[in-house]
Design a protein around this motif. Structure first.
Motif: not given
Length: 174
Positions: A35-36, A93-95
């Motif tokens: 993960h991020e 799923q991103g920052e």
């Protein structure tokens, strides 16, 4: 006179504990690698940080069942978890930045900021009846579950989150 049978039992108990602890560490490392990284603002406690990190990871995985398992109170955790995954799963799923408010010894209001879609979500981390940290999850209405907190700033840290100060009118100190 001490019994010598106590030492082998202690060694077995320590081995079981170390095995269980290392299994948890391996699971954490696997989650962390997949993960991020979570960005953090404010002053989380160890427990509130751990459970919020788990929330973000379960959102990113789209795992509503594991997310619902983090609930600490009666309510609607299954419906809430499905709503949260639908509303925030792809963005998780991103920052993601977690802005921790208030003092975190028993409960902590947290605003999650999703950079991927510019949205935010207020959650409450708290200690449950069993003494472990979890999340309050009682938002069975999809619109309520996806709502942006009206009191929170547009960007993390914008209101000077700090220990000992309550910023959320929706989440009074208990």
């Amino acid at each position: 006179m001490r019994s010598r049978t106590g030492l082998p039992a202690l060694a077995v108990a320590m081995g079981v504990c170390l095995t269980a602890c290392s299994a948890g560490a391996a699971e954490y490392q696997d989650d962390y690698a997949r993960h991020e990284p979570l960005h953090v603002v404010g002053y989380p406690s160890t427990g509130s940080l751990d459970v919020v990190q788990s929330v973000v990871w379960r959102l990113a995985d789209g795992d509503a069942e594991a997310l619902a398992a983090l609930a600490v109170e009666d309510g609607s955790p299954d419906a809430t978890a499905r709503n949260w995954v639908r509303a925030f799963g792809a963005a998780a799923q991103g920052e993601v930045t977690a802005d921790f408010y208030d003092e975190g010894s028993l409960r902590q209001v947290v605003v999650l900021y999703f950079a991927k879609n510019g949205r935010s979500k207020e959650i409450e981390a708290r200690i449950g009846a069993d003494g472990s940290w979890g999340i309050t999850m009682d938002e069975p209405d999809p619109d309520e579950a996806a709502a942006t907190p009206g009191w929170a700033p547009d960007e993390p840290g914008g209101s000077g989150s700090r220990s000992g100060a309550s910023h959320s009118p929706a989440a009074p100190q208990r």
